[in-house]
Scaffold this motif. Structure first.
Motif, PDB file in Angstrom:
ATOM      1  N   LYS A 101      23.383   0.623 -35.685  1.00 10.90           N
ATOM      2  CA  LYS A 101      22.912   1.657 -34.747  1.00 10.90           C
ATOM      3  C   LYS A 101      21.681   1.173 -33.990  1.00 10.90           C
ATOM      4  O   LYS A 101      21.532   1.468 -32.796  1.00 10.90           O
ATOM      5  N   ILE A 102      20.822   0.460 -34.658  1.00  5.91           N
ATOM      6  CA  ILE A 102      19.642  -0.095 -33.995  1.00  5.91           C
ATOM      7  C   ILE A 102      20.086  -1.079 -32.916  1.00  5.91           C
ATOM      8  O   ILE A 102      19.624  -1.016 -31.775  1.00  5.91           O
ATOM      9  N   ALA A 103      21.014  -1.976 -33.269  1.00  3.88           N
ATOM     10  CA  ALA A 103      21.492  -2.983 -32.310  1.00  3.88           C
ATOM     11  C   ALA A 103      22.132  -2.316 -31.099  1.00  3.88           C
ATOM     12  O   ALA A 103      21.925  -2.755 -29.956  1.00  3.88           O
ATOM     13  N   SER A 104      22.890  -1.255 -31.324  1.00  3.60           N
ATOM     14  CA  SER A 104      23.527  -0.535 -30.225  1.00  3.60           C
ATOM     15  C   SER A 104      22.485   0.091 -29.305  1.00  3.60           C
ATOM     16  O   SER A 104      22.597   0.006 -28.074  1.00  3.60           O
ATOM     17  N   ALA A 105      21.471   0.718 -29.877  1.00  4.64           N
ATOM     18  CA  ALA A 105      20.401   1.328 -29.071  1.00  4.64           C
ATOM     19  C   ALA A 105      19.642   0.268 -28.287  1.00  4.64           C
ATOM     20  O   ALA A 105      19.338   0.461 -27.108  1.00  4.64           O
ATOM     21  N   VAL A 106      19.367  -0.855 -28.919  1.00  7.71           N
ATOM     22  CA  VAL A 106      18.623  -1.929 -28.253  1.00  7.71           C
ATOM     23  C   VAL A 106      19.421  -2.484 -27.076  1.00  7.71           C
ATOM     24  O   VAL A 106      18.851  -2.842 -26.044  1.00  7.71           O
ATOM     25  N   ARG A 107      20.743  -2.509 -27.202  1.00  9.94           N
ATOM     26  CA  ARG A 107      21.575  -2.967 -26.067  1.00  9.94           C
ATOM     27  C   ARG A 107      21.374  -2.072 -24.850  1.00  9.94           C
ATOM     28  O   ARG A 107      21.370  -2.545 -23.715  1.00  9.94           O
ATOM     29  N   ASP A 108      21.205  -0.763 -25.069  1.00  5.55           N
ATOM     30  CA  ASP A 108      20.924   0.143 -23.943  1.00  5.55           C
ATOM     31  C   ASP A 108      19.608  -0.217 -23.264  1.00  5.55           C
ATOM     32  O   ASP A 108      19.516  -0.189 -22.035  1.00  5.55           O
ATOM     33  N   ALA A 109      18.592  -0.557 -24.039  1.00  9.55           N
ATOM     34  CA  ALA A 109      17.316  -0.981 -23.459  1.00  9.55           C
ATOM     35  C   ALA A 109      17.512  -2.265 -22.654  1.00  9.55           C
ATOM     36  O   ALA A 109      16.951  -2.419 -21.565  1.00  9.55           O
ATOM     37  N   GLY A 110      18.322  -3.173 -23.173  1.00 11.16           N
ATOM     38  CA  GLY A 110      18.613  -4.414 -22.447  1.00 11.16           C
ATOM     39  C   GLY A 110      19.339  -4.155 -21.142  1.00 11.16           C
ATOM     40  O   GLY A 110      19.040  -4.782 -20.111  1.00 11.16           O
ATOM     41  N   GLU A 111      20.278  -3.226 -21.162  1.00 15.21           N
ATOM     42  CA  GLU A 111      20.993  -2.861 -19.929  1.00 15.21           C
ATOM     43  C   GLU A 111      20.029  -2.250 -18.915  1.00 15.21           C
ATOM     44  O   GLU A 111      20.111  -2.532 -17.719  1.00 15.21           O
ATOM     45  N   ALA A 112      19.128  -1.406 -19.383  1.00 16.02           N
ATOM     46  CA  ALA A 112      18.131  -0.810 -18.485  1.00 16.02           C
ATOM     47  C   ALA A 112      17.303  -1.899 -17.824  1.00 16.02           C
ATOM     48  O   ALA A 112      17.047  -1.842 -16.613  1.00 16.02           O
ATOM     49  N   PHE A 113      16.895  -2.893 -18.592  1.00 17.06           N
ATOM     50  CA  PHE A 113      16.117  -3.997 -18.043  1.00 17.06           C
ATOM     51  C   PHE A 113      16.896  -4.717 -16.946  1.00 17.06           C
ATOM     52  O   PHE A 113      16.350  -5.006 -15.881  1.00 17.06           O
ATOM     53  N   GLU A 114      18.158  -5.005 -17.216  1.00 16.30           N
ATOM     54  CA  GLU A 114      18.989  -5.718 -16.234  1.00 16.30           C
ATOM     55  C   GLU A 114      19.132  -4.918 -14.946  1.00 16.30           C
ATOM     56  O   GLU A 114      18.971  -5.455 -13.845  1.00 16.30           O
ATOM     57  N   VAL A 115      19.437  -3.632 -15.070  1.00 12.22           N
ATOM     58  CA  VAL A 115      19.619  -2.796 -13.883  1.00 12.22           C
ATOM     59  C   VAL A 115      18.304  -2.679 -13.118  1.00 12.22           C
ATOM     60  O   VAL A 115      18.281  -2.776 -11.883  1.00 12.22           O
ATOM     61  N   LEU A 116      17.203  -2.487 -13.835  1.00 13.97           N
ATOM     62  CA  LEU A 116      15.891  -2.383 -13.176  1.00 13.97           C
ATOM     63  C   LEU A 116      15.541  -3.656 -12.412  1.00 13.97           C
ATOM     64  O   LEU A 116      15.041  -3.594 -11.281  1.00 13.97           O
ATOM     65  N   THR A 117      15.795  -4.789 -13.016  1.00  7.89           N
ATOM     66  CA  THR A 117      15.463  -6.064 -12.378  1.00  7.89           C
ATOM     67  C   THR A 117      16.230  -6.230 -11.067  1.00  7.89           C
ATOM     68  O   THR A 117      15.638  -6.541 -10.028  1.00  7.89           O
ATOM     69  N   VAL A 118      17.520  -5.991 -11.112  1.00  7.56           N
ATOM     70  CA  VAL A 118      18.348  -6.101  -9.901  1.00  7.56           C
ATOM     71  C   VAL A 118      17.949  -5.025  -8.887  1.00  7.56           C
ATOM     72  O   VAL A 118      17.883  -5.281  -7.681  1.00  7.56           O
ATOM     73  N   HIS A 119      17.651  -3.840  -9.381  1.00  7.91           N
ATOM     74  CA  HIS A 119      17.243  -2.728  -8.528  1.00  7.91           C
ATOM     75  C   HIS A 119      15.989  -3.075  -7.726  1.00  7.91           C
ATOM     76  O   HIS A 119      15.941  -2.852  -6.509  1.00  7.91           O
ATOM     77  N   PHE A 120      14.983  -3.619  -8.377  1.00  9.77           N
ATOM     78  CA  PHE A 120      13.755  -3.994  -7.670  1.00  9.77           C
ATOM     79  C   PHE A 120      14.040  -5.054  -6.611  1.00  9.77           C
ATOM     80  O   PHE A 120      13.509  -4.988  -5.503  1.00  9.77           O
ATOM     81  N   VAL A 121      14.888  -6.008  -6.938  1.00 15.64           N
ATOM     82  CA  VAL A 121      15.237  -7.055  -5.977  1.00 15.64           C
ATOM     83  C   VAL A 121      15.931  -6.440  -4.761  1.00 15.64           C
ATOM     84  O   VAL A 121      15.605  -6.770  -3.612  1.00 15.64           O
TER      85      VAL A 121
END
Length: 177
Positions: free
Chosen positions: A125-145
């Motif tokens: 469950k921790i790993a699954s939640a952390v993947r959501d944080a990783g996805e947020a990072f990816e989307v944010l990075t592309v979004h800013f660009v």
């Protein structure tokens, strides 16, 4: 002549948003390091996973405050004004606003699933939640660009001088308080 601040945009309102992106990116780097530690070290103990996810949750909660203020500024002032020039129904503003919702969804999902007693969470469950944080990072990075490569230059070239001045006066607020 190069700009000593390193900011790319001439418009004061776009410079505010660009500077906020830099600050938010710095904060993202702090919590993304924890996300990467989960991806790179599959031998973490359950105790270490729980300790790290608690820290990740704290950093993301702290990050959400300025992110939400930045997003609210864009959605309340910047996008409505730019939309009067380029339209609201299709084009880059639609995609950018959808990304705001996607980012909020990933971060919200992470926070929801890490709510309560983390000591009771399984490693899966921790790993699954952390993947959501990783996805947020990816989307944010592309979004800013995307904003800096498409939306901000469009605003600089399209907005009238009076509108750009009004936008600056509305955008000139802190996201850190």
């Amino acid at each position: 002549m190069p700009n000593p601040s390193g900011l790319r945009f001439a418009s004061p309102a776009m410079r505010i948003l660009e500077n906020e992106h830099r600050y938010l990116s710095f904060l993202m780097g702090e919590w993304h390091a924890i996300v990467l530690s989960f991806e790179q070290d599959e031998q973490l103990s359950l105790e270490e996973c729980r300790r790290k996810v608690k820290e990740l949750r704290r950093l993301i909660l702290d990050f959400k405050v300025p992110l939400d203020k930045h997003t609210q500024k864009e959605e309340a002032h910047f996008f409505p004004l730019l939309g009067t020039y380029i339209g609201f129904e299709q084009g880059p503003l639609v995609g950018i606003q959808q990304e705001h919702a996607e980012i909020d969804g990933y971060l919200g999902h992470f926070l929801h699933h890490t709510e309560g007693d983390i000591e009771l969470m399984s490693q899966q469950k921790i790993a699954s939640a952390v993947r959501d944080a990783g996805e947020a990072f990816e989307v944010l990075t592309v979004h800013f660009v995307k904003e800096e490569a498409v939306i901000f230059p469009m605003a600089e070239s399209q907005l009238s001088e009076p509108d750009a001045g009004r936008l600056y006066s509305r955008m000139n607020t802190l996201i850190t308080q």
